[in-house]
Design a protein around this motif. Structure first.
Motif, mmCIF file in Angstrom:
data_model
loop_
_atom_site.group_PDB
_atom_site.id
_atom_site.type_symbol
_atom_site.label_atom_id
_atom_site.label_comp_id
_atom_site.label_asym_id
_atom_site.label_seq_id
_atom_site.Cartn_x
_atom_site.Cartn_y
_atom_site.Cartn_z
ATOM 1 N N ALA A 113 0.814 -1.219 0.000
ATOM 2 C CA ALA A 113 0.000 0.000 0.000
ATOM 3 C C ALA A 113 0.843 1.262 0.000
ATOM 4 O O ALA A 113 0.438 2.287 -0.566
ATOM 5 C CB ALA A 113 -0.928 -0.003 1.221
ATOM 6 N N GLY A 114 2.005 1.213 0.622
ATOM 7 C CA GLY A 114 2.774 2.441 0.787
ATOM 8 C C GLY A 114 3.784 2.724 -0.307
ATOM 9 O O GLY A 114 4.105 3.894 -0.556
ATOM 10 N N ALA A 117 2.293 4.818 -3.272
ATOM 11 C CA ALA A 117 1.969 6.160 -2.773
ATOM 12 C C ALA A 117 3.230 6.934 -2.450
ATOM 13 O O ALA A 117 3.330 8.146 -2.739
ATOM 14 C CB ALA A 117 1.088 6.044 -1.531
ATOM 15 N N GLY A 118 4.227 6.249 -1.877
ATOM 16 C CA GLY A 118 5.462 6.941 -1.526
ATOM 17 C C GLY A 118 6.236 7.405 -2.748
ATOM 18 O O GLY A 118 6.782 8.528 -2.768
ATOM 19 N N TYR A 121 4.442 10.373 -4.262
ATOM 20 C CA TYR A 121 4.549 11.537 -3.383
ATOM 21 C C TYR A 121 5.910 12.225 -3.542
ATOM 22 O O TYR A 121 5.997 13.459 -3.668
ATOM 23 C CB TYR A 121 4.332 11.130 -1.936
ATOM 24 C CG TYR A 121 4.455 12.266 -0.961
ATOM 25 C CD1 TYR A 121 3.376 13.112 -0.714
ATOM 26 C CD2 TYR A 121 5.664 12.496 -0.289
ATOM 27 C CE1 TYR A 121 3.498 14.163 0.171
ATOM 28 C CE2 TYR A 121 5.794 13.545 0.597
ATOM 29 C CZ TYR A 121 4.701 14.379 0.825
ATOM 30 O OH TYR A 121 4.831 15.436 1.707
ATOM 31 N N GLY A 145 -0.964 9.832 -5.672
ATOM 32 C CA GLY A 145 -0.288 8.876 -4.800
ATOM 33 C C GLY A 145 -1.078 8.608 -3.515
ATOM 34 O O GLY A 145 -1.185 7.467 -3.063
ATOM 35 N N ALA A 146 -1.653 9.682 -2.947
ATOM 36 C CA ALA A 146 -2.455 9.514 -1.731
ATOM 37 C C ALA A 146 -3.707 8.684 -1.999
ATOM 38 O O ALA A 146 -4.100 7.831 -1.194
ATOM 39 C CB ALA A 146 -2.821 10.876 -1.167
ATOM 40 N N GLY A 149 -2.661 5.041 -2.509
ATOM 41 C CA GLY A 149 -2.312 4.434 -1.227
ATOM 42 C C GLY A 149 -3.552 4.151 -0.375
ATOM 43 O O GLY A 149 -3.668 3.084 0.236
ATOM 44 N N GLY A 153 -5.071 0.478 0.697
ATOM 45 C CA GLY A 153 -5.285 0.182 2.117
ATOM 46 C C GLY A 153 -6.695 -0.334 2.382
ATOM 47 O O GLY A 153 -6.888 -1.287 3.143
#
Length: 232
Positions: A113-114, A117-118, A121, A145-146, A149, A153
């Motif tokens: 999940a991260g 997004a990371g 970002y 990205g948010a 993510g 999630g």
């Protein structure tokens, strides 16, 4: 004048004399019958078929002690399965998951999940810091990205609630279930459990370490929603 040898006036029949008319002779024991002598007891009743008299009677005919059972022997208490604490039994006979496997599952899910997004970002942040017209594009990448993510999630929570396993839990061979029923808890309860993980972060993240010594290996969030993590 009475007989001096018979002071009470009772005549005993002489030798060869028979008792008078109407008198019956004393009864004699029947043929083959023996009268018990003084101090003798009548014969004891014989035990039934298959019964042995005396000390330590044997079991009746056809009855044998159970296989592997010895008289007076007691089975030793059942030892709890590996990963279980004495006094607590997992529903369905499963085994509680170890703390290390749970950490491994969280780490895998965090990467899934991260990581996207990371990456988006940091790219968006770098572009936005350059200024000019590209700054708007950088902010847009950060928003995308948010969203990605957050979407990943929620998808992991849905998998955890409906099947008991996220991708990370499936790779580590563990499963989240209700402590009462042993079944998955549903998406709503999985989402509530995720929110309750905030309680695990209080007091220097003590709740995340609580499964190391807890009887049911639960975090504070697990105790709030009454869930356990078991081996799949």
């Amino acid at each position: 004048m009475g007989n001096p040898y018979d002071p009470y006036g009772q005549q005993q029949p002489g030798y060869g004399q028979q008792p008078g008319y109407g008198q019956q002779p004393p009864a004699q024991p029947g043929y083959g019958q023996q009268q018990p002598g003084y101090g003798q007891q009548p014969p004891a009743q014989q035990p039934g078929y298959g019964q042995q008299p005396g000390y330590g009677q044997q079991p009746g005919y056809g009855q044998q002690p159970g296989y592997g059972q010895q008289p007076g022997y007691q089975q030793p208490p059942v030892q709890p399965a590996y990963g279980q604490q004495p006094g607590y039994h997992v529903h369905g006979g499963g085994q509680l998951a170890e703390w290390g496997t749970r950490v491994g599952g969280y780490f895998i899910d965090g990467l899934i999940a991260g990581a996207p997004a990371g990456v988006l970002y940091f790219l968006g942040s770098a572009i936005a810091s350059s200024g000019g017209g590209a700054a708007l594009f950088g902010v847009l990448l950060m928003l995308v990205g948010a969203v990605i993510g957050g979407g990943l999630g929620l998808w992991l929570l849905y998998q955890e609630g409906t099947t008991g396993q996220t991708i990370g839990k499936r790779q580590m061979g563990i499963k989240l279930v209700s402590a009462e029923t042993g079944h998955p808890i549903g998406f709503g309860m999985a989402f509530l459990r995720k929110i309750c993980h905030a309680a695990d972060s209080f007091a220097c993240y003590l709740g995340w370490l609580w499964p190391l010594w807890d009887e049911r290996k639960q975090t504070f969030a697990d105790k709030i929603v009454n869930t356990i993590v078991v081996r799949a």
